[in-house]
Motif scaffolding. Structure first.
Motif, mmCIF file in Angstrom:
data_model
loop_
_atom_site.group_PDB
_atom_site.id
_atom_site.type_symbol
_atom_site.label_atom_id
_atom_site.label_comp_id
_atom_site.label_asym_id
_atom_site.label_seq_id
_atom_site.Cartn_x
_atom_site.Cartn_y
_atom_site.Cartn_z
ATOM 1 N N ASN A 21 50.872 31.005 36.469
ATOM 2 C CA ASN A 21 51.056 29.551 36.402
ATOM 3 C C ASN A 21 50.372 28.791 37.538
ATOM 4 O O ASN A 21 49.690 27.788 37.303
ATOM 5 N N ASP A 22 50.553 29.240 38.779
ATOM 6 C CA ASP A 22 49.973 28.524 39.907
ATOM 7 C C ASP A 22 48.455 28.604 39.911
ATOM 8 O O ASP A 22 47.778 27.643 40.278
ATOM 9 N N ALA A 23 47.897 29.737 39.508
ATOM 10 C CA ALA A 23 46.438 29.873 39.448
ATOM 11 C C ALA A 23 45.854 28.955 38.388
ATOM 12 O O ALA A 23 44.809 28.322 38.605
ATOM 13 N N LEU A 40 49.620 33.049 44.502
ATOM 14 C CA LEU A 40 48.306 33.513 44.047
ATOM 15 C C LEU A 40 48.135 35.013 44.262
ATOM 16 O O LEU A 40 47.016 35.521 44.279
ATOM 17 N N TRP A 41 49.245 35.733 44.388
ATOM 18 C CA TRP A 41 49.186 37.175 44.607
ATOM 19 C C TRP A 41 48.504 37.905 43.454
ATOM 20 O O TRP A 41 47.891 38.938 43.657
ATOM 21 N N GLY A 42 48.589 37.394 42.260
ATOM 22 C CA GLY A 42 47.995 38.053 41.111
ATOM 23 C C GLY A 42 46.529 37.737 40.916
ATOM 24 O O GLY A 42 45.885 38.280 40.032
ATOM 25 N N VAL A 43 45.962 36.873 41.745
ATOM 26 C CA VAL A 43 44.567 36.471 41.613
ATOM 27 C C VAL A 43 43.692 37.397 42.447
ATOM 28 O O VAL A 43 43.925 37.588 43.636
ATOM 29 N N SER A 44 42.682 37.991 41.801
ATOM 30 C CA SER A 44 41.761 38.844 42.545
ATOM 31 C C SER A 44 40.468 38.101 42.877
ATOM 32 O O SER A 44 39.770 38.463 43.815
ATOM 33 N N VAL A 56 38.723 32.395 36.987
ATOM 34 C CA VAL A 56 39.822 33.062 37.679
ATOM 35 C C VAL A 56 39.940 34.472 37.120
ATOM 36 O O VAL A 56 40.020 34.656 35.911
ATOM 37 N N LYS A 57 39.948 35.451 38.012
ATOM 38 C CA LYS A 57 40.164 36.841 37.609
ATOM 39 C C LYS A 57 41.489 37.287 38.213
ATOM 40 O O LYS A 57 41.761 37.016 39.381
ATOM 41 N N PHE A 58 42.263 37.965 37.402
ATOM 42 C CA PHE A 58 43.585 38.403 37.828
ATOM 43 C C PHE A 58 43.596 39.895 38.136
ATOM 44 O O PHE A 58 42.822 40.667 37.577
ATOM 45 N N ALA A 59 44.491 40.273 39.027
ATOM 46 C CA ALA A 59 44.674 41.678 39.378
ATOM 47 C C ALA A 59 45.133 42.444 38.143
ATOM 48 O O ALA A 59 45.749 41.875 37.234
ATOM 49 N N ASP A 60 44.852 43.720 38.129
ATOM 50 C CA ASP A 60 45.269 44.586 37.036
ATOM 51 C C ASP A 60 46.754 44.907 37.214
ATOM 52 O O ASP A 60 47.133 45.777 38.001
#
Length: 91
Positions: A21-23, A40-44, A56-60
């Motif tokens: 949501n925040d990303a 933004l912890w899930g954003v890589s 935006v790319k997200f962590a696996d």
């Protein structure tokens, strides 16, 4: 900088459970966002090109959960330990 086991597990947990949501809000309204308050912890990766397009790319998340499960001992017992730890954290 040296990390201990608990710090690594906490970072994995935050990446695995971070909501997008925040990303998405940052990508849609970058001028209105206060980045320090965003999860933004899930954003890589976060890119804005010269035309203003945002990528935006997200962590696996599956890999992060797999690593957490492995650290909890794997198998059914490890899964139960991981779920119990996550439930305790949520309370």
């Amino acid at each position: 900088m040296e990390l201990d086991r608990e710090e690594i597990l906490e970072a994995l947990k935050r990446a695995a459970l971070s909501r997008p949501n925040d990303a998405v809000a940052l990508a849609l309204n970058p001028k209105d966002a206060y980045v320090k308050e965003l999860d933004l912890w899930g954003v890589s990766e976060f890119k804005v090109n010269s035309a203003g397009a945002v990528e935006v790319k997200f962590a696996d998340r599956v890999k992060a959960i797999g690593l957490l499960l492995e650290c909890a001992g794997g198998g059914e017992d490890g899964l139960n330990a991981l779920l119990e730890a996550l439930e305790t954290e949520a309370e």
